[in-house]
Design a protein around this motif. Structure first.
Motif, PDB file in Angstrom:
ATOM      1  N   PHE A 125      74.834  32.757  43.816  1.00  0.00           N
ATOM      2  CA  PHE A 125      75.247  31.517  43.172  1.00  0.00           C
ATOM      3  C   PHE A 125      74.037  30.609  42.941  1.00  0.00           C
ATOM      4  O   PHE A 125      73.138  30.513  43.767  1.00  0.00           O
ATOM      5  CB  PHE A 125      76.305  30.800  44.008  1.00  0.00           C
ATOM      6  CG  PHE A 125      77.601  31.543  44.079  1.00  0.00           C
ATOM      7  CD1 PHE A 125      78.435  31.605  42.977  1.00  0.00           C
ATOM      8  CD2 PHE A 125      77.975  32.220  45.234  1.00  0.00           C
ATOM      9  CE1 PHE A 125      79.632  32.302  43.025  1.00  0.00           C
ATOM     10  CE2 PHE A 125      79.165  32.923  45.296  1.00  0.00           C
ATOM     11  CZ  PHE A 125      79.997  32.967  44.186  1.00  0.00           C
ATOM     12  N   TYR A 182      71.512  27.548  42.536  1.00  0.00           N
ATOM     13  CA  TYR A 182      71.233  26.361  43.353  1.00  0.00           C
ATOM     14  C   TYR A 182      69.885  25.777  42.944  1.00  0.00           C
ATOM     15  O   TYR A 182      68.881  26.480  42.887  1.00  0.00           O
ATOM     16  CB  TYR A 182      71.194  26.705  44.844  1.00  0.00           C
ATOM     17  CG  TYR A 182      71.196  25.477  45.738  1.00  0.00           C
ATOM     18  CD1 TYR A 182      72.381  24.954  46.225  1.00  0.00           C
ATOM     19  CD2 TYR A 182      70.012  24.817  46.055  1.00  0.00           C
ATOM     20  CE1 TYR A 182      72.391  23.805  47.013  1.00  0.00           C
ATOM     21  CE2 TYR A 182      70.013  23.671  46.831  1.00  0.00           C
ATOM     22  CZ  TYR A 182      71.205  23.174  47.314  1.00  0.00           C
ATOM     23  OH  TYR A 182      71.220  22.032  48.084  1.00  0.00           O
ATOM     24  N   LYS A 192      76.135  25.120  49.428  1.00  0.00           N
ATOM     25  CA  LYS A 192      74.841  25.748  49.696  1.00  0.00           C
ATOM     26  C   LYS A 192      74.982  26.920  50.651  1.00  0.00           C
ATOM     27  O   LYS A 192      74.283  27.934  50.528  1.00  0.00           O
ATOM     28  CB  LYS A 192      73.863  24.714  50.270  1.00  0.00           C
ATOM     29  CG  LYS A 192      72.455  25.261  50.479  1.00  0.00           C
ATOM     30  CD  LYS A 192      71.501  24.176  50.945  1.00  0.00           C
ATOM     31  CE  LYS A 192      70.082  24.736  51.078  1.00  0.00           C
ATOM     32  NZ  LYS A 192      69.123  23.685  51.513  1.00  0.00           N
ATOM     33  N   THR A 217      75.483  30.162  48.981  1.00  0.00           N
ATOM     34  CA  THR A 217      74.458  30.672  48.090  1.00  0.00           C
ATOM     35  C   THR A 217      73.552  31.658  48.817  1.00  0.00           C
ATOM     36  O   THR A 217      74.020  32.587  49.441  1.00  0.00           O
ATOM     37  CB  THR A 217      73.661  29.521  47.457  1.00  0.00           C
ATOM     38  OG1 THR A 217      73.039  28.724  48.485  1.00  0.00           O
ATOM     39  CG2 THR A 217      74.575  28.617  46.640  1.00  0.00           C
ATOM     40  N   GLY A 276      74.742  23.343  41.549  1.00  0.00           N
ATOM     41  CA  GLY A 276      75.199  24.471  40.738  1.00  0.00           C
ATOM     42  C   GLY A 276      75.335  24.125  39.271  1.00  0.00           C
ATOM     43  O   GLY A 276      75.908  24.914  38.510  1.00  0.00           O
TER      44      GLY A 276
END
Length: 582
Positions: free
Chosen positions: A232, A234, A249, A252, A368
């Motif tokens: 994901f 970041y 977070k 991620t 994101g």
């Protein structure tokens, strides 16, 4: 202007440029479009109940439905890729903590028999009708052992409208073919390009191990027990210190340093506990690496103001190393992306900008930002529950599998969900996008018309006047309340706390104050009008350069950044709520 090294930096650059100022000076250029703008405040012409009723009936209003239909219109599917019609097993066995419910699909992992729950007598007792025609009752702790709930990934139900066109092309510095591609605004696969002449096409892991030696900032994350593993997105952002963002977070990745030798040993196997991915700008990896991706200018989307001897200032070249089964979740870039597949195979699902409503992009202020909140590798039922407008059947995609030597053009703001089918090396050539640069001017070159002598209440009312007048002047089929509800409060900010119900219970600190608004319009109407003439012209240019879809996205971005500049990051959602409802 130099292309920023990270798209996230662009957002921060725009954010810091949107300053509240005490004076405003600008030269208004003339063009063929009317400079007429509307300086207004919605609160003066609509009662609170009128506005609430408008929002509550959004789905039923004719103009909203017609406007929305433009975004949902897409071609009939031409072919369906069988690899996207797969069923994925949930890794967790049925337990009391993971109850079944009526309608769930299940599988007996001992016999591989599949069935459907037709009755749930309690959280532990269920009747299953098996696909072979038999029925049985399962009870947690006995016959339920070995029963797994089936779930379908959203990827399994995405409609693949078509595959991109493939063109055989040998680019030169004279024909500027990428510009013609950019004008099409469609993903296109190019073969037989200048990239096939790159020394990089002969890279081996042994050669890269010797050159790179130590990899700084390798992304690593625990592999999902079933299916592919998404990394994901970041990046540094105004929201990164908020509690809910810290939870994001944790989903991620971690960044670690490791030797190139260790990286290449790990990327080649799905059996390892952690998946790995690495990205870096080629120019920062040494002269030898940069020379291996030359010539590169023919793969840039050239614009009239570019100078050949300054080409490096208009583009960035990004190296991607991805292990087997790693995923870059659906996101969009602000730039023209010419994506070169060097080795291995990668699968792209591409969604046009109009699909933002389905994918629920994170707020621009969020770490994101520019990526989808919908997890296309997750459980489709969970995604439907979390995101009411998400309907994978309506989610239309362009799909392509890139082979070594293929080049894919990805237009700006097109979402792309990328899966490394095997260990993969790729290079992106990013070129700045004129429409984005135009939209950036609304933030960078045109400070908000708010005087330093105004107090907080006056500044907030001035912001409301600016945003409401901007939307009215652009003659959209939506007013400010509908636009903010549709693009932000009910989409990007849906799961950003506090909830809408919590905000509704508050006093509404950013509600319209008719007396203050009236005084501001008397005192500073010329200031507002001068500001709006410039900003409206900028967004009209965005519309003419990039179309209605991108205009809506850029307006949402502008509203976010302007709100943040005046009320602060933690108050943006409350301001958006009050802008709609009071």
């Amino acid at each position: 202007l130099k292309l920023e090294k990270m798209a996230g930096v662009v957002a921060l650059r725009l954010l810091t440029s949107l300053i509240v100022c005490c004076q405003y000076h600008t030269a208004i250029a003339t063009n063929n479009q009317s400079d007429q703008v509307e300086v207004t405040s919605t609160g003066q012409v609509n009662t609170l109940q009128d506005r609430i009723d408008t929002i509550n009936n959004l789905e039923d209003t004719a103009r909203f439905t017609n406007f929305q239909a433009h975004y949902e219109d897409s071609p009939e599917p031409k072919e369906i890729a069988p690899e996207f019609r797969r069923v994925i097993l949930n890794a967790s066995t049925f337990t009391a903590g993971n109850p079944l419910s009526k309608g769930d699909r299940v599988v007996d992992i001992n016999t591989e028999t599949k069935g459907k729950v037709i009755e749930s007598l309690s959280s532990a007792i269920h009747t299953i009708k098996w696909d072979n025609g038999t029925e049985s009752q399962v009870i947690y702790g006995s016959t339920a052992f070995g029963i797994q709930k089936l779930y379908t990934s959203p990827l399994a139900t995405v409609t693949v409208a078509h595959q991109p066109h493939r063109l055989d092309w040998v680019p030169t510095l004279m024909d500027r073919f990428p510009e013609q591609l950019a004008a099409l605004d469609q993903p296109v696969v190019l073969t037989n390009t200048v990239a096939q002449l790159w020394p990089a096409m002969q890279w081996t892991t042994e050669q890269l191990t010797q050159r790179l030696k130590e990899l700084v900032g390798v992304k690593t994350i625990a592999r999902r027990s079933q299916g592919d593993t998404p990394f994901f997105y970041y990046h540094a952002s105004p929201m990164e210190d908020q509690t809910d963002t810290q939870l994001y977070k944790a989903r991620t990745y971690r960044k670690v340093n490791m030797t190139a030798d260790s990286f290449f040993q790990q990327w080649n196997s799905r059996a390892t506990d952690d998946a790995v991915s690495f990205a870096a700008y080629v120019d920062e990896l040494g002269l030898e690496m940069a020379q291996d991706v030359q010539p590169i200018e023919p793969l840039m989307v050239w614009q009239p103001e570019f100078e050949l001897n300054q080409s490096h200032t208009y583009r960035q070249t990004r190296l991607w190393l991805g292990g087997a089964g790693t995923v870059t979740p659906a996101h969009f870039d602000l730039f023209h992306n010419v994506f070169v597949q060097v080795s291995g195979r990668k699968q792209f699902l591409l969604f046009p900008p109009a699909q933002w409503q389905q994918l629920y992009t994170w707020p621009l202020l969020h770490p994101g930002g520019r990526s989808a909140q919908v997890d296309l590798n997750g459980d489709v039922d969970q995604q439907r529950t979390a995101f009411p407008h998400f309907d994978p059947v309506k989610l239309r995609a362009v799909m392509v599998t890139l082979e070594p030597g293929d080049v894919l053009y990805v237009p700006p703001l097109w979402y792309h969900h990328v899966t490394a089918l095997e260990p993969s090396i790729s290079v992106s050539v990013w070129t700045q996008n004129r429409a984005i640069e135009i939209a950036a001017k609304a933030v960078e070159d045109v400070p908000l018309p708010i005087k330093k002598t105004w107090d907080t209440q006056q500044s907030v009312m001035a912001l409301r006047i600016v945003l409401e007048s901007l939307v009215a002047s652009l003659k959209l089929d939506l007013n400010i309340a509908e636009l903010v509800h549709w693009t932000l409060l009910d989409n990007r900010y849906l799961h950003i706390p506090p909830s809408v119900s919590e905000l509704a219970a508050q006093q509404g600190p950013f509600c319209d104050d008719p007396a203050v608004t009236s005084d501001l319009l008397i005192e500073a109407e010329d200031l507002f009008r001068t500001h709006l003439k410039v900003v409206v012209r900028i967004f009209r240019d965005v519309r003419s350069q990039a179309g209605e879809d991108r205009l809506i996205v850029e307006l949402a971005n502008y509203i976010e950044l302007a709100s943040n500049a005046v009320v602060g990051t933690t108050n943006v959602k409350a301001f958006l709520h009050d802008l709609i409802y009071c």
